[in-house]
Design a protein around this motif. Structure first.
Motif, PDB file in Angstrom:
ATOM      1  N   ASN A 190       0.827  -1.203   0.000  1.00 37.52           N
ATOM      2  CA  ASN A 190       0.000   0.000   0.000  1.00 37.52           C
ATOM      3  C   ASN A 190       0.867   1.261   0.000  1.00 37.52           C
ATOM      4  O   ASN A 190       0.559   2.230  -0.689  1.00 37.52           O
ATOM      5  CB  ASN A 190      -0.940   0.005   1.207  1.00 37.52           C
ATOM      6  CG  ASN A 190      -1.963   1.112   1.098  1.00 37.52           C
ATOM      7  OD1 ASN A 190      -2.707   1.179   0.126  1.00 37.52           O
ATOM      8  ND2 ASN A 190      -1.969   2.011   2.060  1.00 37.52           N
ATOM      9  N   ASN A 195       1.927   1.761  -3.520  1.00 41.84           N
ATOM     10  CA  ASN A 195       0.844   2.140  -4.426  1.00 41.84           C
ATOM     11  C   ASN A 195       0.445   3.595  -4.236  1.00 41.84           C
ATOM     12  O   ASN A 195       0.122   4.286  -5.199  1.00 41.84           O
ATOM     13  CB  ASN A 195      -0.364   1.214  -4.247  1.00 41.84           C
ATOM     14  CG  ASN A 195      -0.181  -0.081  -5.002  1.00 41.84           C
ATOM     15  OD1 ASN A 195       0.344  -0.090  -6.119  1.00 41.84           O
ATOM     16  ND2 ASN A 195      -0.577  -1.184  -4.410  1.00 41.84           N
ATOM     17  N   VAL A 196       0.488   4.051  -2.991  1.00 45.04           N
ATOM     18  CA  VAL A 196       0.237   5.472  -2.762  1.00 45.04           C
ATOM     19  C   VAL A 196       1.358   6.298  -3.391  1.00 45.04           C
ATOM     20  O   VAL A 196       1.115   7.323  -4.035  1.00 45.04           O
ATOM     21  CB  VAL A 196       0.108   5.761  -1.242  1.00 45.04           C
ATOM     22  CG1 VAL A 196       0.035   7.252  -0.982  1.00 45.04           C
ATOM     23  CG2 VAL A 196      -1.112   5.063  -0.675  1.00 45.04           C
ATOM     24  N   SER A 202       1.086   7.020  -6.923  1.00 45.26           N
ATOM     25  CA  SER A 202       0.103   8.049  -7.247  1.00 45.26           C
ATOM     26  C   SER A 202       0.631   9.454  -6.956  1.00 45.26           C
ATOM     27  O   SER A 202       0.467  10.358  -7.763  1.00 45.26           O
ATOM     28  CB  SER A 202      -1.169   7.766  -6.445  1.00 45.26           C
ATOM     29  OG  SER A 202      -1.875   8.937  -6.183  1.00 45.26           O
TER      30      SER A 202
END
Lengths: 438, 330
Positions: A412, A415-416, A419
């Protein structure tokens, strides 16, 4: 009047229960649909009959299923009359299957043997007392002599080996479009500096330098493990996933900055593409390179592309001479209903015959170093050689280096990062995640 | 009861609570009542209990830890982002569904030709599963390598010569205005990637709202409107002061139905964005699934489930109390 009020009350009562039912509790899990493996025993078994072996895997289609069935065929020849039940659940790279598996384990109804990534991923089962140690079994079968000592060391937990590796995949591979590279007079990059030179050259030609996916949720974490490996080197990289690891090391920030720079050279629609879509961009010549595990090789072949002609391979930049491995393996359930059949299955999984039947079809290499090399294609032969000679490092994204709780947090965080490219935030998130290292 | 009295030849017996009708009624509902007691309330109670334990691994031994799981879940930036996304999604989804549903209902109600066709066409998306909706709209809203090599809606815009409408859609990482608040680990604002998700959800559900409003509109007696017109009210005044107030119960029902769909949305977002980019479209349902079944943190997953339950209950329970009161008044 009384009656209607009563009925109305019941009506609204049942409506609210339905509403609550829909939101309470965990999401419904699909029931395991035990499917009898194809090529079931034809004639009724003569004397040895009556036995059963239940295994649990999510190899349900393509080369994986072909490879598994090839192993089933050998198993049936060796163990006549045993019925193999493959309680498979398709989809989600094993996520759906694991959900059902965990439910069964919690309910005290384990299959005899299940597919699990070798390494730290299985520690959650071990800690819960759901697996049998196999160290003695490895010695009895002679597996400890034919698998690389470094691999055995990396799959040892609490002083024991818990599963039999069937195959090895490589994580740190750079795939590139040969035509694009030739047209622009480029060589596959060996170091990070090379990478950015190549990336700049491709960018100036209007070609996306690096294709990166995101919708399968592991692509950026996967890219980052190669960057970590390049930044730390194999020894220090492996230490990052030991309990109490020091993530305040300045090299973590350095790796994050490198990864941010790499992502700036990638496609902006990352989060809407899967890893295979990213590989397709390379195949189409819209992108120059992608960093992905060697299942991308299987994808390219399935699209009719030829290795060495349409696409080439190299170690991910900065990781030359290091083989980041991940492995599918089978373990033995504690309280397995059919332990004898399960041991016979594990013996096959670790045997040269079994691995050479499975791996050419799956598109991976055997965990044994004595395989019949002639069965494998050009890339896999290169990979077998590299596995036998290069330094080994475990993949974190694919379950080799760290337990599941950590993998979720690590994934996670990255993945953040994919972005917002916020270096400070990802360094902090990775430091926070380290508390899940056990 | 009135009828029963006149038809029955038997002398009237003293009224008993447990008469024959009631016994039969209780027998009829008891199987489902029992099943609901166990499989709904029993499981909710179990989830609530699990959320108070230390069951955060595959090992089943656990101790009681009070609200620790709630505290640790609420402290993560990820869950805070989930809550923000849920609020944004619910607000936009409800508003857009109600407005578009009402507009469609008024248009369909205005005695147009082929009314039946339009009615069916607008309701039809509701027949699809959110999974299908998510996959299809994912393709549409995947931006591709825009502006030069776009896909989906961007490609359509480009072909139509409306290239300036191209956007990053579901890959847009922006949060507008994206305020940072001391003590919060997320940015306050509207995640832009949520807009396409709302569009897909509204596309699916606004036809249903139209159907509800249409039923409501047909239930308003023409006499009232006629009386207003005779008194010199304009069409807008008739709509404002007669139609809209009379549609209020419909609006309330629609808010409850849409609200509980949106507060526990899972399937649409899983297939459309998977929570990406980053956690910008992730909602508590996805988080619950991931920490429970990927990270094996069963107690934290249960805590998230209980939070979702409470949030939905905040919406539904007042409605039930209200509707029960109005029924008593009647």
């Amino acid at each position: 009047m009384q009656m209607t009020r009563w009925v109305r009350f019941l009506g609204s009562f049942s409506i609210v229960t339905l509403i609550l039912a829909a939101c309470g509790g965990a999401p419904a899990t699909p029931a395991a649909q035990p499917t009898t493996a194809p090529a079931a025993p034809t004639a009724a078994p003569a004397s040895t009959g009556g036995g059963k072996l239940e295994i649990f895997s999510w190899w349900t289609n393509g080369g994986e299923a072909d490879g598994l069935n090839a192993m089933f065929d050998i198993y049936k020849q060796q163990n006549t009359g045993i019925e193999i039940v493959n309680a498979t659940v398709a989809g989600g790279a094993g996520t759906n299957a694991k959900t059902v598996l965990k439910t069964r384990l919690q309910g005290g109804q384990p299959p005899d043997s299940w597919q699990v990534h070798a390494g730290k991923e299985l520690t959650s089962y071990v800690d819960a007392g759901q697996m049998e140690p196999l160290t003695q079994f490895f010695k009895d079968q002679g597996f400890d002599k034919v698998m690389p000592p470094r691999l055995l060391e990396q799959i040892t937990y609490n002083g024991e080996i818990w599963s039999v590796p069937v195959n090895i995949h490589r994580s740190n591979v750079l795939w590139y479009n040969i035509k694009v590279f030739q047209d622009n007079g480029l060589q596959p990059p060996k170091t990070m500096d090379d990478f950015f030179t190549v990336a700049e050259a491709l960018k100036s030609k209007g070609i996306t330098p690096l294709a990166v996916g995101g919708s399968d949720k592991f692509e950026t974490p996967h890219l980052f493990e190669s960057v970590l490996l390049a930044t730390f080197g194999p020894e220090d990289y492996a230490k990052l996933f030991q309990p109490g690891a020091d993530w305040s090391d300045p090299r973590v920030r350095q790796a994050a900055e490198t990864a941010a720079k790499m992502l700036e050279y990638s496609n902006s629609d990352r989060s809407s593409l899967g890893w295979a879509d990213a590989a397709q961009l390379v195949l189409d010549g819209k992108a120059g390179m992608t960093i992905m595990g060697d299942w991308a090789h299987g994808y390219f072949i399935s699209k009719g592309a030829r290795v060495g002609v349409d696409y080439g391979y190299a170690a991910a930049p900065g990781t030359d001479g290091i083989f980041m491995w991940l492995s599918d393996s089978f373990g033995l359930a504690k309280g397995a209903p059919n332990p004898e059949q399960a041991r016979a299955w594990l013996a096959l999984c670790g045997s040269r015959e079994g691995q050479d039947a499975f791996n050419p079809k799956k598109g991976s290499i055997p965990a044994r170093t004595d395989a019949d090399v002639s069965l494998y294609d050009e890339y896999l032969q290169y990979s077998i050689k590299a596995f036998g000679s290069e330094q080994l490092a475990p993949s974190v994204v694919h379950g080799a280096a760290a337990p599941e709780a950590y993998m979720t947090e690590y994934g996670n965080a990255l993945n953040v990062f994919a972005s917002d490219l916020d270096v400070d935030a990802v360094v902090q998130a990775l430091q926070d995640a380290a508390r899940d290292l056990k | 009861m009135q009828q029963a009295k006149t038809l029955s030849a038997r002398p009237a017996r003293p009224a008993r609570w447990l008469n024959r009708d009631r016994v039969i009624a209780l027998l009829m509902i008891s199987p489902s009542a029992l099943a609901i007691a166990v499989f709904v309330y029993g499981f909710i109670a179990w989830t609530g209990y699990v959320s108070l334990t230390s069951w955060n691994s595959l090992a089943t031994t656990s101790t009681f830890v009070g609200f620790d799981n709630y505290l640790s879940v609420f402290a993560t930036g990820r869950f805070q982002t989930n809550i923000r996304n849920l609020i944004v999604f619910t607000a936009f989804f409800l508003l857009a569904c109600l407005l578009i549903g009402l507009l469609l209902a008024v248009l369909v109600d205005s005695r147009i030709r082929f009314e039946g066709f339009f009615r069916s066409a607008y309701i039809f998306p509701m027949a699809l599963s959110f999974i299908v909706t998510g996959v299809v709209w994912r393709w549409l809203f995947a931006p591709g390598n825009w502006p030069d090599d776009p896909t989906g809606i961007n490609l359509l815009f480009k072909q139509l010569g409306l290239g300036f409408f191209q956007s990053a859609w579901i890959t847009d990482t922006g949060v507008v205005p994206g305020w940072r608040v001391e003590g919060l680990r997320t940015r306050i604002g509207v995640p832009m990637a949520m807009i396409p998700v709302v569009v897909a959800a509204v596309w699916q559900m606004s036809g249903f709202v139209m159907a509800m409003y249409l039923a409501g509109l047909r239930g308003i007696p023409d006499e009232i409107k006629e009386a207003a017109r005779v008194d010199g009210a304009s069409e807008w005044q008739v709509f404002r002061t007669i139609t809209l107030p009379l549609l209020q119960p419909i609006t309330l029902s629609a808010v409850i139905i849409l609200g509980h769909i949106s507060l526990k949305i899972f399937d649409l977002i899983v297939t459309m964005t998977g929570g990406a980019p980053g956690n910008n479209t992730e909602v508590p349902g996805l988080y619950m699934y991931e920490i429970t079944f990927k990270a094996n943190k069963f107690a934290e997953g249960a805590a998230v489930a209980m939070v979702m339950l409470v949030v939905v209950a905040l919406l539904v329970v007042p409605y039930l109390i209200y509707s029960r009161q109005t029924e008593v008044e009647r």
